[in-house]
Design a protein around this motif. Structure first.
Motif, mmCIF file in Angstrom:
data_model
loop_
_atom_site.group_PDB
_atom_site.id
_atom_site.type_symbol
_atom_site.label_atom_id
_atom_site.label_comp_id
_atom_site.label_asym_id
_atom_site.label_seq_id
_atom_site.Cartn_x
_atom_site.Cartn_y
_atom_site.Cartn_z
ATOM 1 N N ALA A 106 0.815 -1.213 0.000
ATOM 2 C CA ALA A 106 0.000 0.000 0.000
ATOM 3 C C ALA A 106 0.850 1.264 0.000
ATOM 4 O O ALA A 106 0.428 2.294 -0.545
ATOM 5 C CB ALA A 106 -0.918 -0.001 1.216
ATOM 6 N N TYR A 107 2.044 1.200 0.596
ATOM 7 C CA TYR A 107 2.804 2.430 0.842
ATOM 8 C C TYR A 107 4.265 2.078 1.066
ATOM 9 O O TYR A 107 4.593 1.026 1.621
ATOM 10 C CB TYR A 107 2.245 3.092 2.111
ATOM 11 N N ILE A 108 5.151 2.982 0.625
ATOM 12 C CA ILE A 108 6.584 2.867 0.924
ATOM 13 C C ILE A 108 7.120 4.228 1.342
ATOM 14 O O ILE A 108 6.670 5.271 0.827
ATOM 15 C CB ILE A 108 7.380 2.324 -0.277
ATOM 16 N N HIS A 109 8.063 4.222 2.283
ATOM 17 C CA HIS A 109 8.756 5.460 2.680
ATOM 18 C C HIS A 109 10.198 5.101 3.006
ATOM 19 O O HIS A 109 10.452 4.207 3.823
ATOM 20 C CB HIS A 109 8.098 6.099 3.909
ATOM 21 N N TRP A 110 11.131 5.792 2.356
ATOM 22 C CA TRP A 110 12.557 5.580 2.602
ATOM 23 C C TRP A 110 13.034 6.479 3.726
ATOM 24 O O TRP A 110 12.527 7.597 3.904
ATOM 25 C CB TRP A 110 13.362 5.866 1.334
ATOM 26 N N VAL A 111 14.027 6.014 4.479
ATOM 27 C CA VAL A 111 14.624 6.792 5.563
ATOM 28 C C VAL A 111 16.131 6.863 5.328
ATOM 29 O O VAL A 111 16.781 5.848 5.068
ATOM 30 C CB VAL A 111 14.345 6.164 6.940
ATOM 31 N N PHE A 112 16.678 8.088 5.420
ATOM 32 C CA PHE A 112 18.103 8.332 5.211
ATOM 33 C C PHE A 112 18.731 8.804 6.513
ATOM 34 O O PHE A 112 18.097 9.501 7.307
ATOM 35 C CB PHE A 112 18.306 9.377 4.113
ATOM 36 N N PHE A 113 20.009 8.448 6.699
ATOM 37 C CA PHE A 113 20.729 8.764 7.931
ATOM 38 C C PHE A 113 22.072 9.417 7.602
ATOM 39 O O PHE A 113 22.443 9.535 6.431
ATOM 40 C CB PHE A 113 20.954 7.496 8.756
ATOM 41 N N ASN A 114 22.798 9.825 8.642
ATOM 42 C CA ASN A 114 24.135 10.387 8.466
ATOM 43 C C ASN A 114 24.978 9.457 7.598
ATOM 44 O O ASN A 114 25.062 8.263 7.861
ATOM 45 C CB ASN A 114 24.790 10.569 9.843
ATOM 46 N N GLY A 115 25.580 10.009 6.553
ATOM 47 C CA GLY A 115 26.381 9.209 5.637
ATOM 48 C C GLY A 115 25.625 8.764 4.400
ATOM 49 O O GLY A 115 26.233 8.384 3.398
#
Length: 202
Positions: A106-115
């Motif tokens: 139904a849904y996707i969300h990416w998460v980004f971090f330091n680096g």
């Protein structure tokens, strides 16, 4: 990296344009204009994870998973999906959240971090960025994006993160409504001529 994004965009150009702007020839022109020509303004939002957060109120018939990239590849196999499902290939993203209903994506969300790569932000330790998300058409209209952003914020808070950021185009009104509903507040604006922009340290 820009070349990888360009290749991913052009290979799924029609599908991605229709997914975001509707099934019409005008959708292709809109996609080209906003992606490569217009001077755009992006709004930077922040959710302070050191404070009490909004309840996510995610419906009980949705299941949230944080797949490995190998598991995501299996989920994508044989499916006709928009570009938002492939940011591991474009920017080497390593973390995403999926909402599933009856095993349908139904849904996707990416998460980004330091680096990790971020177009607009310089991410310090303890700061995460929500980016590149989409709700599949049949699941729109129920505030799923807002509920998922609140869910992810709570999950990141429990992992010890201090802040989570989001950057949204000023004309993306549905996403702006969702991110505000999830408890985020505006902290800055960034102007971008085509694909070029400055980065904000957070």
């Amino acid at each position: 990296m820009y070349l990888k994004k360009l290749l991913a965009t052009t290979s799924n150009f029609k599908q991605t344009a229709y997914h975001h702007y509707g099934h019409s020839p005008l959708s292709l022109l809109k996609f080209m204009y906003y992606s490569g020509v217009r001077i755009n303004t992006f709004i930077v939002y922040e959710n302070d994870l050191t404070k009490e957060l909004c309840e996510h109120n995610l419906d009980s018939d949705f299941r949230v998973v944080k797949p490995t990239m190998e598991e995501l590849e299996k989920i994508r196999s044989g499916m006709d999906l928009p570009r938002e499902f492939y940011y591991d290939r474009i920017y080497n993203a390593k973390t995403c959240y999926l909402a599933l209903k009856d095993d349908k994506v139904a849904y996707i969300h990416w998460v980004f971090f330091n680096g990790d790569y971020s177009r607009f932000l310089i991410l310090r330790d303890g700061i995460a960025e929500l980016n590149y998300n989409t709700t599949m058409p049949e699941f729109r209209g129920i505030w799923l994006s807002a509920k998922m952003m609140a869910y992810i914020s709570k999950d990141l808070q429990e992992e010890g993160y201090k802040k989570v950021m989001g950057v949204i185009h000023e004309f993306n009104i549905p996403s702006i409504k969702c991110i505000k509903r999830a408890g985020f507040v505006e902290v800055a604006r960034i102007r971008a001529p085509g694909p070029f922009n400055r980065k904000l340290a957070v």
